[in-house]
Design a protein around this motif. Structure first.
Motif, PDB file in Angstrom:
ATOM      1  N   ALA A   1     -44.822  10.801 -10.701  1.00 49.97           N
ATOM      2  CA  ALA A   1     -45.949  11.081 -11.582  1.00 49.97           C
ATOM      3  C   ALA A   1     -47.251  10.656 -10.912  1.00 49.97           C
ATOM      4  O   ALA A   1     -47.309   9.626 -10.246  1.00 49.97           O
ATOM      5  CB  ALA A   1     -45.786  10.345 -12.907  1.00 49.97           C
ATOM      6  N   ARG A   2     -48.270  11.469 -11.095  1.00 48.90           N
ATOM      7  CA  ARG A   2     -49.587  11.113 -10.559  1.00 48.90           C
ATOM      8  C   ARG A   2     -50.223   9.990 -11.355  1.00 48.90           C
ATOM      9  O   ARG A   2     -51.002   9.215 -10.827  1.00 48.90           O
ATOM     10  CB  ARG A   2     -50.524  12.328 -10.588  1.00 48.90           C
ATOM     11  N   GLN A   3     -49.913   9.925 -12.644  1.00 44.84           N
ATOM     12  CA  GLN A   3     -50.455   8.878 -13.502  1.00 44.84           C
ATOM     13  C   GLN A   3     -49.368   8.420 -14.466  1.00 44.84           C
ATOM     14  O   GLN A   3     -48.404   9.124 -14.685  1.00 44.84           O
ATOM     15  CB  GLN A   3     -51.699   9.367 -14.256  1.00 44.84           C
ATOM     16  N   LYS A   4     -49.551   7.247 -15.018  1.00 40.54           N
ATOM     17  CA  LYS A   4     -48.560   6.690 -15.936  1.00 40.54           C
ATOM     18  C   LYS A   4     -48.976   6.960 -17.378  1.00 40.54           C
ATOM     19  O   LYS A   4     -50.156   7.032 -17.698  1.00 40.54           O
ATOM     20  CB  LYS A   4     -48.420   5.183 -15.723  1.00 40.54           C
ATOM     21  N   LEU A   5     -47.968   7.097 -18.238  1.00 45.64           N
ATOM     22  CA  LEU A   5     -48.178   7.220 -19.678  1.00 45.64           C
ATOM     23  C   LEU A   5     -49.188   8.290 -20.075  1.00 45.64           C
ATOM     24  O   LEU A   5     -50.077   8.057 -20.855  1.00 45.64           O
ATOM     25  CB  LEU A   5     -48.603   5.869 -20.257  1.00 45.64           C
ATOM     26  N   ASP A   6     -49.025   9.464 -19.528  1.00 46.99           N
ATOM     27  CA  ASP A   6     -49.889  10.577 -19.852  1.00 46.99           C
ATOM     28  C   ASP A   6     -49.011  11.718 -20.347  1.00 46.99           C
ATOM     29  O   ASP A   6     -48.085  12.125 -19.652  1.00 46.99           O
ATOM     30  CB  ASP A   6     -50.679  10.997 -18.613  1.00 46.99           C
ATOM     31  N   LEU A   7     -49.302  12.234 -21.534  1.00 47.80           N
ATOM     32  CA  LEU A   7     -48.473  13.283 -22.111  1.00 47.80           C
ATOM     33  C   LEU A   7     -48.503  14.572 -21.298  1.00 47.80           C
ATOM     34  O   LEU A   7     -47.585  15.365 -21.364  1.00 47.80           O
ATOM     35  CB  LEU A   7     -48.909  13.561 -23.550  1.00 47.80           C
ATOM     36  N   GLY A   8     -49.546  14.768 -20.520  1.00 48.80           N
ATOM     37  CA  GLY A   8     -49.641  15.954 -19.674  1.00 48.80           C
ATOM     38  C   GLY A   8     -49.552  15.588 -18.197  1.00 48.80           C
ATOM     39  O   GLY A   8     -50.201  16.220 -17.373  1.00 48.80           O
ATOM     40  N   ALA A   9     -48.781  14.562 -17.884  1.00 46.11           N
ATOM     41  CA  ALA A   9     -48.706  14.071 -16.507  1.00 46.11           C
ATOM     42  C   ALA A   9     -48.247  15.144 -15.542  1.00 46.11           C
ATOM     43  O   ALA A   9     -47.427  15.992 -15.877  1.00 46.11           O
ATOM     44  CB  ALA A   9     -47.756  12.869 -16.428  1.00 46.11           C
ATOM     45  N   GLU A  10     -48.808  15.106 -14.355  1.00 47.66           N
ATOM     46  CA  GLU A  10     -48.375  15.989 -13.283  1.00 47.66           C
ATOM     47  C   GLU A  10     -47.447  15.208 -12.371  1.00 47.66           C
ATOM     48  O   GLU A  10     -47.643  14.013 -12.133  1.00 47.66           O
ATOM     49  CB  GLU A  10     -49.587  16.512 -12.499  1.00 47.66           C
ATOM     50  N   TYR A  11     -46.442  15.901 -11.855  1.00 44.22           N
ATOM     51  CA  TYR A  11     -45.441  15.288 -10.988  1.00 44.22           C
ATOM     52  C   TYR A  11     -45.461  15.984  -9.642  1.00 44.22           C
ATOM     53  O   TYR A  11     -45.231  17.190  -9.555  1.00 44.22           O
ATOM     54  CB  TYR A  11     -44.044  15.414 -11.615  1.00 44.22           C
ATOM     55  N   ASP A  12     -45.773  15.221  -8.598  1.00 44.63           N
ATOM     56  CA  ASP A  12     -45.755  15.749  -7.247  1.00 44.63           C
ATOM     57  C   ASP A  12     -44.334  15.687  -6.709  1.00 44.63           C
ATOM     58  O   ASP A  12     -43.622  14.704  -6.920  1.00 44.63           O
ATOM     59  CB  ASP A  12     -46.683  14.942  -6.337  1.00 44.63           C
ATOM     60  N   VAL A  13     -43.931  16.733  -6.000  1.00 46.38           N
ATOM     61  CA  VAL A  13     -42.611  16.800  -5.375  1.00 46.38           C
ATOM     62  C   VAL A  13     -42.821  16.634  -3.872  1.00 46.38           C
ATOM     63  O   VAL A  13     -43.681  17.298  -3.281  1.00 46.38           O
ATOM     64  CB  VAL A  13     -41.898  18.131  -5.689  1.00 46.38           C
ATOM     65  N   PHE A  14     -42.037  15.727  -3.276  1.00 48.56           N
ATOM     66  CA  PHE A  14     -42.174  15.384  -1.867  1.00 48.56           C
ATOM     67  C   PHE A  14     -40.888  15.686  -1.106  1.00 48.56           C
ATOM     68  O   PHE A  14     -39.794  15.570  -1.659  1.00 48.56           O
ATOM     69  CB  PHE A  14     -42.482  13.889  -1.711  1.00 48.56           C
ATOM     70  N   ASP A  15     -41.038  16.014   0.182  1.00 48.03           N
ATOM     71  CA  ASP A  15     -39.863  16.174   1.031  1.00 48.03           C
ATOM     72  C   ASP A  15     -39.358  14.795   1.461  1.00 48.03           C
ATOM     73  O   ASP A  15     -39.886  13.763   1.014  1.00 48.03           O
ATOM     74  CB  ASP A  15     -40.159  17.091   2.219  1.00 48.03           C
ATOM     75  N   GLU A  16     -38.358  14.776   2.307  1.00 52.60           N
ATOM     76  CA  GLU A  16     -37.745  13.504   2.728  1.00 52.60           C
ATOM     77  C   GLU A  16     -38.704  12.635   3.531  1.00 52.60           C
ATOM     78  O   GLU A  16     -38.515  11.421   3.637  1.00 52.60           O
ATOM     79  CB  GLU A  16     -36.453  13.760   3.516  1.00 52.60           C
ATOM     80  N   ARG A  17     -39.774  13.194   4.092  1.00 52.34           N
ATOM     81  CA  ARG A  17     -40.768  12.438   4.856  1.00 52.34           C
ATOM     82  C   ARG A  17     -41.932  11.975   3.988  1.00 52.34           C
ATOM     83  O   ARG A  17     -42.863  11.345   4.476  1.00 52.34           O
ATOM     84  CB  ARG A  17     -41.285  13.286   6.021  1.00 52.34           C
ATOM     85  N   GLY A  18     -41.935  12.349   2.712  1.00 51.62           N
ATOM     86  CA  GLY A  18     -43.012  11.956   1.815  1.00 51.62           C
ATOM     87  C   GLY A  18     -44.176  12.925   1.786  1.00 51.62           C
ATOM     88  O   GLY A  18     -45.228  12.613   1.232  1.00 51.62           O
ATOM     89  N   GLU A  19     -43.997  14.114   2.356  1.00 50.72           N
ATOM     90  CA  GLU A  19     -45.053  15.124   2.345  1.00 50.72           C
ATOM     91  C   GLU A  19     -44.905  16.006   1.106  1.00 50.72           C
ATOM     92  O   GLU A  19     -43.803  16.448   0.771  1.00 50.72           O
ATOM     93  CB  GLU A  19     -44.988  15.962   3.616  1.00 50.72           C
ATOM     94  N   ALA A  20     -46.025  16.283   0.440  1.00 45.47           N
ATOM     95  CA  ALA A  20     -46.010  17.082  -0.791  1.00 45.47           C
ATOM     96  C   ALA A  20     -45.570  18.516  -0.511  1.00 45.47           C
ATOM     97  O   ALA A  20     -46.015  19.122   0.464  1.00 45.47           O
ATOM     98  CB  ALA A  20     -47.383  17.068  -1.441  1.00 45.47           C
ATOM     99  N   ILE A  21     -44.675  19.020  -1.379  1.00 39.55           N
ATOM    100  CA  ILE A  21     -44.222  20.407  -1.252  1.00 39.55           C
ATOM    101  C   ILE A  21     -44.521  21.219  -2.516  1.00 39.55           C
ATOM    102  O   ILE A  21     -44.239  22.408  -2.569  1.00 39.55           O
ATOM    103  CB  ILE A  21     -42.715  20.497  -0.907  1.00 39.55           C
ATOM    104  N   GLY A  22     -45.088  20.578  -3.539  1.00 40.63           N
ATOM    105  CA  GLY A  22     -45.433  21.263  -4.774  1.00 40.63           C
ATOM    106  C   GLY A  22     -45.571  20.266  -5.910  1.00 40.63           C
ATOM    107  O   GLY A  22     -45.510  19.051  -5.702  1.00 40.63           O
ATOM    108  N   TYR A  23     -45.756  20.791  -7.117  1.00 39.47           N
ATOM    109  CA  TYR A  23     -45.851  19.915  -8.280  1.00 39.47           C
ATOM    110  C   TYR A  23     -45.468  20.690  -9.535  1.00 39.47           C
ATOM    111  O   TYR A  23     -45.408  21.920  -9.542  1.00 39.47           O
ATOM    112  CB  TYR A  23     -47.244  19.298  -8.412  1.00 39.47           C
ATOM    113  N   PHE A  24     -45.214  19.927 -10.610  1.00 38.07           N
ATOM    114  CA  PHE A  24     -44.970  20.523 -11.908  1.00 38.07           C
ATOM    115  C   PHE A  24     -45.601  19.650 -12.968  1.00 38.07           C
ATOM    116  O   PHE A  24     -45.894  18.484 -12.743  1.00 38.07           O
ATOM    117  CB  PHE A  24     -43.469  20.741 -12.179  1.00 38.07           C
ATOM    118  N   ARG A  25     -45.824  20.244 -14.134  1.00 33.21           N
ATOM    119  CA  ARG A  25     -46.367  19.480 -15.261  1.00 33.21           C
ATOM    120  C   ARG A  25     -45.966  20.132 -16.566  1.00 33.21           C
ATOM    121  O   ARG A  25     -45.733  21.341 -16.628  1.00 33.21           O
ATOM    122  CB  ARG A  25     -47.880  19.359 -15.171  1.00 33.21           C
ATOM    123  N   LYS A  26     -45.898  19.322 -17.588  1.00 30.06           N
ATOM    124  CA  LYS A  26     -45.656  19.823 -18.935  1.00 30.06           C
ATOM    125  C   LYS A  26     -47.005  20.121 -19.562  1.00 30.06           C
ATOM    126  O   LYS A  26     -47.935  19.316 -19.473  1.00 30.06           O
ATOM    127  CB  LYS A  26     -44.897  18.796 -19.774  1.00 30.06           C
TER     128      LYS A  26
END
Length: 187
Positions: A69-94
């Motif tokens: 999660a990019r931020q904590k305790l947020d109803l519309g939080a965005e979630y970054d998805v990372f590869d095995e090296r920690g590089e961002a490959i996309g994101y999702f959010r509700k």
């Protein structure tokens, strides 16, 4: 194990234990049943759902991807998805506002900008008032094109079948979204 960039379909199962939620992502075998393990994750129960790391094996020796999660305790939080090296490959959010009546998610990656919603408006509304393990279905569309569908099976355990007809959707992003659906919908 090398993480495949695209997997046309897989099963996701959540197993509840006393202390952790366990997620197994398995290939669809030649017989249509769960096959080889593609990824495995554990999430401590009673904690905020801020980060989940997926491994290639049950011993958790080889991380293959994660979401955070990019931020904590947020109803519309965005979630970054990372590869095995920690590089961002996309994101999702509700989408909190749109989800009041019909759960809605946004899924973004290098070749995808999709919106996912529960297929049935009626089931979406009923689920808000009845605590019962309904089946439900999400379709993720990029414009008019089906990118991914997630079908929850009727079961006391959470079991999902995920179909990914769009070859531009990275398996890791699709798997993270499937687990995110389960976690963010409070299953």
């Amino acid at each position: 194990m090398s993480t495949p960039s695209h997997v046309p379909g897989f099963f996701m199962t959540q197993k509840l234990t006393l202390m952790v939620n366990r997620y197994e992502i398995r290939a669809i075998g030649a017989d249509g049943q769960p096959g080889d393990l593609l990824a495995f994750a554990e999430q401590k129960r009673m904690t905020f759902k801020e980060q989940v790391t997926f491994y290639a094996d049950l011993a958790k020796t080889q991380p293959v991807f994660s979401f955070k999660a990019r931020q904590k305790l947020d109803l519309g939080a965005e979630y970054d998805v990372f590869d095995e090296r920690g590089e961002a490959i996309g994101y999702f959010r509700k989408d909190f506002k749109a989800s009041l009546l019909r759960s809605t998610f946004h899924l973004n990656g290098p070749y995808v900008n999709a919106v996912g919603q529960e297929r049935s408006k009626a089931i979406a509304i009923i689920r808000r008032f009845v605590d019962f393990p309904f089946t439900f279905h999400f379709d993720f569309l990029d414009g008019e094109n089906l990118v991914m569908s997630v079908d929850r099976q009727f079961s006391l355990r959470d079991r999902y079948t995920v179909h990914v007809p769009y070859q531009g959707l990275d398996f890791r992003l699709a798997a993270a979204m499937a687990v995110g659906l389960d976690a963010l919908m409070g299953r």
